[in-house]
Design a protein around this motif. Structure first.
Motif, PDB file in Angstrom:
ATOM      1  N   ALA A  48       0.886  -1.212  -0.073  1.00 48.26           N
ATOM      2  CA  ALA A  48      -0.094   0.009  -0.100  1.00 48.26           C
ATOM      3  C   ALA A  48       0.989   0.988   0.028  1.00 48.26           C
ATOM      4  O   ALA A  48       0.528   2.378  -0.382  1.00 48.26           O
ATOM      5  CB  ALA A  48      -1.053   0.165   1.221  1.00 48.26           C
ATOM      6  N   LYS A  49       2.238   1.209   0.211  1.00 45.00           N
ATOM      7  CA  LYS A  49       2.845   2.453   0.442  1.00 45.00           C
ATOM      8  C   LYS A  49       3.469   2.455  -0.933  1.00 45.00           C
ATOM      9  O   LYS A  49       4.380   2.051  -1.623  1.00 45.00           O
ATOM     10  CB  LYS A  49       4.332   2.095   1.546  1.00 45.00           C
ATOM     11  N   LEU A  57       1.448  12.503   5.447  1.00 47.66           N
ATOM     12  CA  LEU A  57       2.293  11.322   5.600  1.00 47.66           C
ATOM     13  C   LEU A  57       1.458  10.250   6.509  1.00 47.66           C
ATOM     14  O   LEU A  57       2.098   9.998   7.481  1.00 47.66           O
ATOM     15  CB  LEU A  57       3.693  11.742   6.229  1.00 47.66           C
ATOM     16  N   ASP A  58       0.617   9.541   5.922  1.00 46.18           N
ATOM     17  CA  ASP A  58      -0.035   8.308   6.272  1.00 46.18           C
ATOM     18  C   ASP A  58       0.851   7.316   6.336  1.00 46.18           C
ATOM     19  O   ASP A  58       1.565   6.827   5.241  1.00 46.18           O
ATOM     20  CB  ASP A  58      -1.324   7.979   5.322  1.00 46.18           C
ATOM     21  N   PRO A  59       1.180   6.877   7.474  1.00 47.74           N
ATOM     22  CA  PRO A  59       2.423   5.621   7.543  1.00 47.74           C
ATOM     23  C   PRO A  59       1.948   4.327   6.774  1.00 47.74           C
ATOM     24  O   PRO A  59       2.834   3.624   6.359  1.00 47.74           O
ATOM     25  CB  PRO A  59       2.625   5.408   8.982  1.00 47.74           C
ATOM     26  N   GLU A  60       0.624   4.432   6.482  1.00 48.15           N
ATOM     27  CA  GLU A  60       0.374   3.079   5.683  1.00 48.15           C
ATOM     28  C   GLU A  60       0.654   3.218   4.103  1.00 48.15           C
ATOM     29  O   GLU A  60       0.645   2.234   3.643  1.00 48.15           O
ATOM     30  CB  GLU A  60      -1.117   2.858   6.104  1.00 48.15           C
ATOM     31  N   THR A  61       0.453   4.427   3.636  1.00 45.95           N
ATOM     32  CA  THR A  61       0.345   4.664   2.253  1.00 45.95           C
ATOM     33  C   THR A  61       1.549   5.580   1.866  1.00 45.95           C
ATOM     34  O   THR A  61       1.815   5.388   0.578  1.00 45.95           O
ATOM     35  CB  THR A  61      -1.064   5.289   1.820  1.00 45.95           C
ATOM     36  N   ALA A  62       2.295   6.254   2.526  1.00 42.68           N
ATOM     37  CA  ALA A  62       3.374   7.187   2.051  1.00 42.68           C
ATOM     38  C   ALA A  62       4.612   6.543   2.007  1.00 42.68           C
ATOM     39  O   ALA A  62       5.268   5.637   2.945  1.00 42.68           O
ATOM     40  CB  ALA A  62       3.399   8.284   3.305  1.00 42.68           C
ATOM     41  N   ALA A  63       5.461   6.672   0.765  1.00 41.73           N
ATOM     42  CA  ALA A  63       6.650   6.161   0.559  1.00 41.73           C
ATOM     43  C   ALA A  63       7.553   7.095   0.727  1.00 41.73           C
ATOM     44  O   ALA A  63       8.621   6.720   1.281  1.00 41.73           O
ATOM     45  CB  ALA A  63       6.608   5.539  -0.850  1.00 41.73           C
ATOM     46  N   ARG A 123      11.264   9.213   9.956  1.00 41.54           N
ATOM     47  CA  ARG A 123      11.693   8.153  10.557  1.00 41.54           C
ATOM     48  C   ARG A 123      10.418   7.376  11.280  1.00 41.54           C
ATOM     49  O   ARG A 123      10.381   6.425  11.153  1.00 41.54           O
ATOM     50  CB  ARG A 123      12.770   8.408  11.418  1.00 41.54           C
ATOM     51  N   GLU A 124       9.745   8.484  12.107  1.00 47.25           N
ATOM     52  CA  GLU A 124       8.755   7.641  12.856  1.00 47.25           C
ATOM     53  C   GLU A 124       7.729   7.015  12.145  1.00 47.25           C
ATOM     54  O   GLU A 124       7.158   6.063  12.348  1.00 47.25           O
ATOM     55  CB  GLU A 124       8.076   8.910  13.641  1.00 47.25           C
ATOM     56  N   ARG A 125       7.472   7.554  10.806  1.00 51.93           N
ATOM     57  CA  ARG A 125       6.224   6.895   9.805  1.00 51.93           C
ATOM     58  C   ARG A 125       6.902   5.866   9.172  1.00 51.93           C
ATOM     59  O   ARG A 125       6.030   5.390   8.095  1.00 51.93           O
ATOM     60  CB  ARG A 125       5.620   8.133   9.130  1.00 51.93           C
ATOM     61  N   ASN A 126       8.154   5.661   9.127  1.00 52.29           N
ATOM     62  CA  ASN A 126       8.930   4.726   8.202  1.00 52.29           C
ATOM     63  C   ASN A 126       8.597   5.112   6.814  1.00 52.29           C
ATOM     64  O   ASN A 126       8.220   4.526   5.783  1.00 52.29           O
ATOM     65  CB  ASN A 126       8.197   3.300   8.531  1.00 52.29           C
ATOM     66  N   VAL A 127       8.997   6.345   6.475  1.00 51.31           N
ATOM     67  CA  VAL A 127       8.785   7.207   5.044  1.00 51.31           C
ATOM     68  C   VAL A 127      10.155   7.365   4.940  1.00 51.31           C
ATOM     69  O   VAL A 127      10.923   8.143   5.430  1.00 51.31           O
ATOM     70  CB  VAL A 127       7.876   8.395   5.107  1.00 51.31           C
ATOM     71  N   ALA A 128      10.635   7.337   3.370  1.00 55.86           N
ATOM     72  CA  ALA A 128      11.836   7.522   3.248  1.00 55.86           C
ATOM     73  C   ALA A 128      12.076   9.165   2.968  1.00 55.86           C
ATOM     74  O   ALA A 128      11.062   9.784   2.351  1.00 55.86           O
ATOM     75  CB  ALA A 128      12.305   7.054   1.562  1.00 55.86           C
ATOM     76  N   LEU A 129      13.096   9.759   3.115  1.00 47.91           N
ATOM     77  CA  LEU A 129      13.353  11.193   2.987  1.00 47.91           C
ATOM     78  C   LEU A 129      14.309  11.348   1.798  1.00 47.91           C
ATOM     79  O   LEU A 129      15.583  10.867   2.030  1.00 47.91           O
ATOM     80  CB  LEU A 129      13.953  11.736   4.446  1.00 47.91           C
ATOM     81  N   ILE A 130      13.681  12.214   0.755  1.00 47.16           N
ATOM     82  CA  ILE A 130      14.475  12.296  -0.299  1.00 47.16           C
ATOM     83  C   ILE A 130      14.884  13.710  -0.227  1.00 47.16           C
ATOM     84  O   ILE A 130      14.150  14.797  -0.027  1.00 47.16           O
ATOM     85  CB  ILE A 130      13.841  12.347  -1.606  1.00 47.16           C
ATOM     86  N   LEU A 131      16.256  14.086  -0.156  1.00 45.73           N
ATOM     87  CA  LEU A 131      16.554  15.366  -0.173  1.00 45.73           C
ATOM     88  C   LEU A 131      17.065  15.931  -1.735  1.00 45.73           C
ATOM     89  O   LEU A 131      17.971  15.311  -2.369  1.00 45.73           O
ATOM     90  CB  LEU A 131      17.611  15.765   0.628  1.00 45.73           C
TER      91      LEU A 131
END
Length: 368
Positions: free
Chosen positions: A102-103, A154-160, A189-197
């Motif tokens: 789902a992410k 940033l929904d932790p279930e759907t956000a990549a 980090r808390e939501r397990n979402v990648a941070l792209i800079l």
């Protein structure tokens, strides 16, 4: 324009222009740099192209340098900033699918510019660029530069992934607050979402550190760089952590020209120059002085509504249109560019001295 020397360009009539554009933040070493010219000749004595089917020493050496000087474990080479961000989106989604099918969502910020390719256009906050190509790619959204709004998106279930420019270039040269960047890093980090800079424009020395993220005391999961990397030759790079790299499988992405031996050899030389502590200190210290001078000009002229920037990357909100100022400055021998309808952007070569910058500032003040 027919030739260049140092921080100056010359047209075919012989008129000299002081360059505060640097090929849109590409020509960090200015023009006719002896070391860069030597690196180009040396690279031309070797292989020009092999495709990415084969290993080459220059590509591996460049990747190793980027890894050693950053947070990253692996590097993927491509040919431009737009390509780098497109690849970053794919890598983020590929990694996210190892967590959950789902992410998939990618979130960008208001004022962002990440490219005009089909995926990155959906993350670029320029309505005029977007409108002719609707419907845009799905699963990509733009939210306000506000922690609460980002948190809602940033929904932790759907956000990549969340993609951020530490300094928004095309969006008006807006330096994101370091505390805000740290909060975004903690949230992802808390939501397990990648941070792209996205450091296509603000990276590789332009802010006074090799990478802009260093000043905020954070590390991303994915970093994109391009513009000055190969000294004017087309090249981009996607730097990733080991976790992201392990998710990418053979065939997921590819490139014919990316990381070729000729361009990688030249980029290796340029990266060494841009990593030089003396150059970085010059950009940081002279850039602070430059900003002070711009603020004084704003006070004296009353024609500047706002001054923003860091290092050798500055934006001026002017009273009239930015394009008018750019045109008048060019006529007076100073090259500048816009970052929106009312923002004049100044991104001189990183080798510019105080005297050369002062010369340009005098022209700019006269024009204003």
């Amino acid at each position: 324009m027919v030739r260049g020397e140092g921080v100056y360009l010359f047209d075919r009539e012989g008129k000299r222009y002081l360059d505060f554009v640097a090929g849109i933040a590409v020509n960090a070493l200015g023009y006719s740099d002896a070391g860069l010219r030597s690196a180009l000749h040396h690279a031309a004595d070797g292989l020009i192209h092999t495709s990415n089917l084969y290993h080459t020493a220059p590509g591996e050496a460049l990747a190793r340098k980027l890894v050693e000087r950053s947070f990253a474990s692996r590097v993927f080479f491509c040919n431009s900033g737009g390509e780098a961000n497109e690849g970053a989106f794919k890598f983020a989604r590929r990694w996210a699918r190892t967590v959950s099918d789902a992410k998939h969502e990618i979130v960008a910020l208001r004022g962002a510019f990440h490219g005009r390719l089909f995926g990155t256009l959906a993350a670029t906050d320029r309505p005029a660029y977007r409108l002719p190509f609707r419907p845009l790619v799905g699963g990509i959204s733009i939210v306000e530069r506000d922690l609460e709004d980002v948190s809602k998106a940033l929904d932790p279930e759907t956000a990549a992934a969340l993609i951020v420019e530490p300094v928004q270039g095309e969006g008006g040269v807006r330096v994101l607050d370091h505390g805000f960047l740290r909060e975004l890093r903690a949230l992802t980090r808390e939501r397990n979402v990648a941070l792209i800079l996205d450091e296509i424009q603000c990276g590789l020395g332009r802010t006074g550190t090799l990478f802009a993220y260093e000043q905020a005391g954070i590390e991303p999961d994915i970093l994109t760089v391009a513009k000055p990397l190969a000294g004017g030759l087309p090249m981009g790079a996607i730097l990733v952590t080991e976790d992201i790299a392990l998710a990418i499988k053979p065939g997921d992405h590819g490139t014919t020209f990316g990381g070729g031996p000729f361009v990688s050899s030249v980029a290796s030389y340029v990266l060494d120059r841009l990593s030089d502590p003396a150059l970085l200190a010059h950009v940081a210290e002279t850039g602070a002085w430059f900003g002070d001078q711009l603020r004084e000009i704003a006070q004296r002229t009353g024609r500047i509504r706002g001054v923003r920037g860091v290092g050798f990357m500055w934006g001026l909100d002017v009273m009239g249109t930015a394009s008018h100022v750019v045109s008048e400055a060019m006529a007076a021998g100073l090259l500048t560019c816009t970052a929106g309808d009312y923002t004049v952007r100044l991104v001189p070569p990183l080798i510019a001295t105080k005297d050369e910058l002062a010369e340009g500032l005098a022209v700019l003040e006269s024009v204003l």
